[in-house]
Design a protein around this motif. Structure first.
Motif, short mmCIF file in Angstrom:
data_model
loop_
_atom_site.label_atom_id
_atom_site.label_comp_id
_atom_site.label_asym_id
_atom_site.label_seq_id
_atom_site.Cartn_x
_atom_site.Cartn_y
_atom_site.Cartn_z
N LYS A 1 -6.53 -0.87 10.83
CA LYS A 1 -5.88 0.00 10.14
C LYS A 1 -4.44 0.00 10.20
N SER A 2 -3.86 -1.02 11.07
CA SER A 2 -2.44 -1.10 11.05
C SER A 2 -1.98 -1.91 9.88
N GLN A 3 -2.84 -3.01 9.77
CA GLN A 3 -2.55 -4.07 8.85
C GLN A 3 -2.56 -3.44 7.38
N LEU A 4 -3.82 -2.43 7.26
CA LEU A 4 -4.01 -2.08 5.99
C LEU A 4 -3.01 -1.10 5.40
N PHE A 5 -2.33 -0.16 6.46
CA PHE A 5 -1.29 0.74 6.26
C PHE A 5 0.05 -0.05 5.73
N ASP A 6 0.15 -1.43 6.56
CA ASP A 6 1.43 -2.15 6.16
C ASP A 6 1.33 -2.41 4.70
N LYS A 7 0.06 -3.08 4.26
CA LYS A 7 -0.17 -3.57 2.90
C LYS A 7 0.02 -2.40 1.86
N ALA A 8 -0.57 -1.14 2.10
CA ALA A 8 -0.34 -0.23 1.33
C ALA A 8 0.84 0.73 1.08
N LEU A 9 1.86 0.50 2.01
CA LEU A 9 3.07 1.20 2.17
C LEU A 9 3.66 1.00 0.75
N ASN A 10 4.29 2.22 0.04
CA ASN A 10 5.11 2.08 -0.98
C ASN A 10 5.93 3.33 -1.12
N LYS A 11 6.54 3.35 -2.34
CA LYS A 11 7.66 4.25 -2.32
C LYS A 11 7.29 5.71 -1.86
N ASP A 12 6.29 6.01 -2.29
CA ASP A 12 5.81 7.42 -1.85
C ASP A 12 5.19 7.74 -0.64
N GLU B 1 11.41 2.64 -3.04
CA GLU B 1 11.71 3.90 -3.86
C GLU B 1 12.89 3.59 -4.66
N THR B 2 14.04 2.83 -3.96
CA THR B 2 15.30 2.56 -5.00
C THR B 2 14.70 1.47 -5.97
N ASP B 3 13.92 0.64 -5.62
CA ASP B 3 13.70 -0.49 -6.71
C ASP B 3 12.95 0.39 -7.91
N ALA B 4 12.09 1.33 -7.57
CA ALA B 4 11.04 2.09 -8.64
C ALA B 4 12.10 2.96 -9.46
N ALA B 5 13.21 3.29 -8.77
CA ALA B 5 14.25 4.15 -9.73
C ALA B 5 15.03 3.12 -10.60
N PHE B 6 15.23 2.06 -9.99
CA PHE B 6 15.97 0.98 -10.88
C PHE B 6 14.99 0.48 -12.34
N GLU B 7 13.74 0.43 -11.92
CA GLU B 7 12.62 0.03 -12.92
C GLU B 7 12.78 1.23 -13.75
N LYS B 8 12.90 2.51 -13.53
CA LYS B 8 12.76 3.58 -14.59
C LYS B 8 14.15 3.40 -15.12
N ALA B 9 15.23 3.13 -14.50
CA ALA B 9 16.52 3.36 -15.38
C ALA B 9 16.51 2.10 -16.44
N SER B 10 15.86 0.73 -15.98
CA SER B 10 15.76 -0.24 -16.81
C SER B 10 15.07 0.23 -18.15
N ALA B 11 13.78 0.70 -17.85
CA ALA B 11 13.16 1.08 -19.07
C ALA B 11 13.97 2.22 -19.82
N GLU B 12 14.88 2.91 -19.37
CA GLU B 12 15.81 3.69 -20.16
C GLU B 12 16.66 2.99 -21.27
N LEU B 13 16.86 1.88 -20.93
CA LEU B 13 17.90 0.99 -21.55
C LEU B 13 17.26 -0.12 -22.48
N GLN B 14 16.00 0.19 -22.84
CA GLN B 14 15.50 -0.57 -23.99
C GLN B 14 16.06 -0.33 -25.17
N THR B 15 16.09 -1.29 -25.77
CA THR B 15 17.11 -1.30 -27.10
C THR B 15 16.03 -1.42 -28.36
#
Length: 876
Positions: A246-257, A550-564
């Motif tokens: 369970k511990s290793q599965l939790f470690d692998k599934a950890l995400n921004k949420d 969480e921060t990287d996901a925010a950067f990803e969303k910001a990067s999508a905002e900068l599409q030209t």
């Protein structure tokens, strides 16, 4: 038709708030400041869900009222000064330009024109972007190491402003309004298209928004690299065994949420958990130890069985006999070789040739010879050589002896003896080591075997003693000592292998015996507790990783905002709607001015993210660039058309610099270029560099026809340097009638005083002035009487100017009289003084007569034109 800014305003309503605010800022100012970018980044972060320390500024929607058009301050290029170490330009060279209208810089080849143009080309706007092409060389003949530098003086309405220039520097923004055309950029205009760098009518806004997006993306990427980068990988938790706990599965599934509570539950390891882990380990270890002991014993028994089997063969009776035979064979072979040597070398001065010590001496002498005394030569060296031992010259007897020794060493008997000795040495090196039979723990292992098979334990002990003894005997026999008795050797390896198989079966039974399901459950529980303990020890890593994700996901969303992509599409639509037709129409108009409409060449739009580009289309299916299709002259005319199209449709009316514009052009197109540049000089500051005196005169004449008084500069170079300005002004060929008369007056001014101090010098100089006066009368015929209808050096005939041509008898007589006086005083006269020296008053009167004649000729020409009936073309 709608104004472009109306379309942009309507389109902006669909944009996100920060994009609207960016449009507003770009409409107000050409370039965004660092503070602008910081504000926009804060707005994007707010939209992307960043946790901001301070609130983001409020976005202001864009509307038409924000657009003030081009607020670009007009730039005037005043001069280049303080030039240092550039080409062959003189130190502190300076070149000043007319602040408005037209400046024409004339100079022959090597006069320094290109040096000044190269400075301007690297500092101002040019189509050439390759740094290697823009490189400005120092004086390759001078060898100077001082840095290259100059000052470019401009005026933006607040007085002169110097802009320091050095090679390779980043161009100053103020100089971006100045466009440079030369041979290098001409090729790009032909093959790369007409690029609009500053779009008019507000069309630049979407492209500038793209530029802002790209800059913001660059900033975000840099911040993302600093904030996140590879830090996520640094939070990896290392589990010794990879398993589905369970511990290793939790470690692998950890995400921004992942919540703090979830992490707390998964990464808590209590005292009770530790007590339970210790209990489970104790339960599992009881039977595990027995299995481990069996596993270790099995491995040892198998190893000893293999060693016994090898020793039984290696130290058998036949093997020992073989060792004795091997040694004796080597001794016999050596003795035979020595007997041969004794027979061969009976007459040698010293005994023992071929003995062991003699052979060692020979080997040492050989090594010394080939490595130090006679490197690279075969041993022994006998021709013109010295003995390697006594280092005395080898005499014939010594040479023969050395050859006999060599022949002996190479003889079959000696080689066979050496081979037999090598076989003895190899046999000694390969004797089995008896590693396990002689190990420290051998006795303890024998006792473990005795508990299961006492007879096998005794047999193994006896074999260990016999094998050890026989190994020592084998080593002795290989050295000639075979007198020691040996005990019998009976190997128990077969029995040992059978024991290993039995022990394996016992191990399997132990593993399978007992409560298999319970052990599996306990092992699983132990794994869960161990991994939970590891997870708890790394709780901070889990929190850090979750925050980074969480921060990287925010950067990803910001990067999508900068599409030209969407902005680029809309920018192209606006350009097509409002500009493409204007560019193509202007380009065709410029081509018509240069009489190249017969070329099947057009423009096609090829836009990028931050600019609109119109590419020259040769309109052929051949995969060739335009420069490979057109002639040199057609290429130059086409390039000029592209350049003038570009500057006509860019914002503002900045200066243009044109270098050698008529290269490869015929005289007809040369005249067209002169007329076109003169016309452009009515709209903006124009600076032209040329070495073509005919074009120079055409350009000056075209400018005067437009009511422009061109400023002319003459450059020259000498053995010391180039880029020097002729203080006398333009060369005589480049002066029209009016300027020639002015120069004659200036040159004559000091002559009256010279007459009082040196009549000889006065005569010499006044005679030269009369020669120049005669030249001026000749130019009057071409320029004034015949109105430049036909000019020397050109094939252009201006037939429509014939309506101005007239010459009354009175004016013809006055012309003849003036020309006669000029000829009289300029030609060589006889020494009899039949022709006197003209006095200052005479020259003054002759100049005045010429001026009055020119004025009357011009007045008569106008009267003649006015008196003629208006000519209308006939219709056929």
């Amino acid at each position: 038709m709608k104004e472009p800014i109306d379309d942009i305003e309507a389109w902006s309503q669909k944009l996100s708030p920060w994009r609207q605010d960016a449009l507003r800022r770009l409409a107000i100012s050409d370039q965004l400041t660092d503070n602008d970018f910081a504000d926009l980044m804060a707005m994007i972060k707010d939209e992307a869900g960043f946790k901001l320390e301070t609130p983001a500024p409020s976005a202001v929607p864009f509307n038409k009222s924000h657009f003030g058009g081009a607020n670009r301050t007009p730039v005037t290029l005043k001069k280049i000064s303080n030039v240092q170490n550039v080409n062959r330009l003189a130190a502190n060279a300076e070149l000043e330009f007319c602040p408005n209208a037209l400046t024409v810089v004339y100079g022959r080849n090597g006069s320094g024109k290109s040096g000044f143009v190269r400075i301007l080309r690297t500092a101002c706007r040019t189509r050439v972007e390759n740094p290697a092409k823009l490189k400005v060389l120092s004086d390759v003949y001078g060898g100077g190491t001082d840095p290259q530098s100059a000052n470019i003086i401009i005026d933006t309405g607040n007085g002169e402003t110097p802009i320091p220039w050095t090679t390779g520097m980043t161009a100053a923004p103020e100089l971006s309004q100045i466009s440079v055309f030369d041979t290098l950029s001409a090729q790009i205009y032909v093959d790369s298209g007409n690029q609009i760098r500053y779009l008019p009518f507000g069309l630049a806004l979407p492209h500038r928004l793209n530029g802002a997006c790209l800059k913001l993306k660059e900033n975000f990427d840099a911040e993302r690299e600093t904030t996140v980068g590879n830090k996520v990988s640094l939070t990896t938790i290392m589990f010794p065994i990879q398993r589905e706990t369970k511990s290793q599965l939790f470690d692998k599934a950890l995400n921004k949420d992942s919540s703090d509570n979830a992490i707390e539950v998964a990464a808590t390891f209590s005292t009770a958990d530790q007590e339970r882990l210790d209990e489970v380990i104790a339960i599992l270890s009881a039977s595990a130890a027995a299995v481990a002991d069996l596993t270790s014993l099995i491995g040892w028994v198998q190893a000893v069985a293999s060693e016994c089997e090898i020793a039984a063969t290696a130290f058998s009776d036949s093997a020992l006999t073989g060792f004795t035979t091997l040694w004796k064979s080597a001794v016999t072979a050596r003795q035979t070789a020595q007997l041969s040597a004794s027979a061969l070398f009976t007459d040698e001065p010293l005994p023992g040739v071929g003995s062991e010590s003699w052979r060692a001496l020979w080997a040492a002498a050989r090594d010394y010879s080939v490595k130090e005394a006679y490197v690279g030569a075969d041993f022994p060296v006998t021709e013109a050589a010295s003995c390697v031992l006594c280092q005395q010259p080898l005499l014939p007897a010594g040479t023969e002896r050395m050859q006999r020794f060599k022949n002996y060493i190479d003889d079959t008997l000696d080689v066979a003896a050496a081979k037999a000795e090598k076989a003895v040495s190899d046999a000694a090196d390969t004797l089995p080591a008896l590693t396990h039979l002689s190990a420290d723990g051998f006795s303890e292992r024998v006792e473990q075997i005795r508990q299961r098979d006492p007879k096998l334990a005794d047999a193994l002990s006896c074999f260990q003693v016999s094998a050890t003894q026989r190994r020592e005997e084998a080593a002795a026999r290989l050295t000639g000592d075979d007198s020691a008795p040996v005990s019998a050797l009976v190997s128990p390896h077969a029995e040992l292998k059978e024991l290993a198989r039995n022990l394996g079966d016992e191990k399997d039974k132990r593993v399978k015996a007992g409560e298999a399901q319970e052990r599996e459950r306990l092992a699983s529980e132990k794994a869960e507790l161990e991994d939970k303990k590891i997870l708890a020890a790394n709780r901070e890593k889990l929190v850090t990783r979750r925050d980074l994700l969480e921060t990287d996901a925010a950067f990803e969303k910001a990067s999508a905002e900068l599409q030209t992509t969407g902005i680029t599409r809309r920018a192209n639509e606006l350009v097509d709607s409002h500009l493409t037709n204007a560019v193509v129409t202007r380009f065709d108009d410029e081509r018509g001015r240069f009489d190249i409409m017969h070329l099947k060449v057009g423009l096609s739009r090829k836009s990028g993210q931050t600019k609109a580009e119109f590419e020259v289309d040769p309109q052929t299916k051949l995969t060739k660039v335009t420069s490979e299709i057109l002639s040199e002259g057609e290429q130059r005319a086409l390039a000029l058309a592209g350049f003038l199209t570009e500057v006509a449709l860019t914002e503002g009316s900045g200066p243009i610099i044109v270098d050698d514009p008529v290269s490869s052009l015929d005289r007809d197109r040369s005249a067209r270029v002169a007329e076109r540049l003169a016309e452009e000089a009515c709209q903006r500051q124009v600076i032209v560099f040329t070495h073509d005196i005919i074009f120079f005169n055409e350009l000056c004449g075209a400018a005067e026809n437009k009511g422009i008084e061109p400023v002319t500069i003459a450059l020259f170079g000498d053995k010391e340097a180039a880029g020097k300005i002729d203080p006398a002004g333009m060369i005589w060929k480049g002066l029209n009638v009016s300027k020639r008369i002015g120069k004659l007056k200036n040159d004559f001014a000091p002559l009256p005083k010279l007459l009082t101090t040196s009549p000889a010098d006065y005569e010499y100089q006044v005679k030269n002035l009369y020669g120049r006066l005669r030249d001026t009368y000749e130019r009057v015929v071409e320029e004034v009487i015949f109105r430049d209808i036909v000019r020397r050096g050109t094939d252009v005939i201006k037939t429509q100017e014939l309506r101005y041509v007239t010459l009354s008898d009175a004016l013809a007589i006055r012309f003849h009289e003036g020309m006669t006086r000029a000829n009289t005083y300029s030609h060589d006269n006889p020494a009899s003084d039949t022709v006197g020296i003209p006095q200052p008053d005479d020259f003054t009167a002759d100049i005045a007569a010429l001026e009055k004649l020119v004025a009357d000729l011009q007045a008569a020409s106008k009267s003649a034109e006015a008196a003629r009936p208006q000519m209308k073309p006939k219709k056929y």
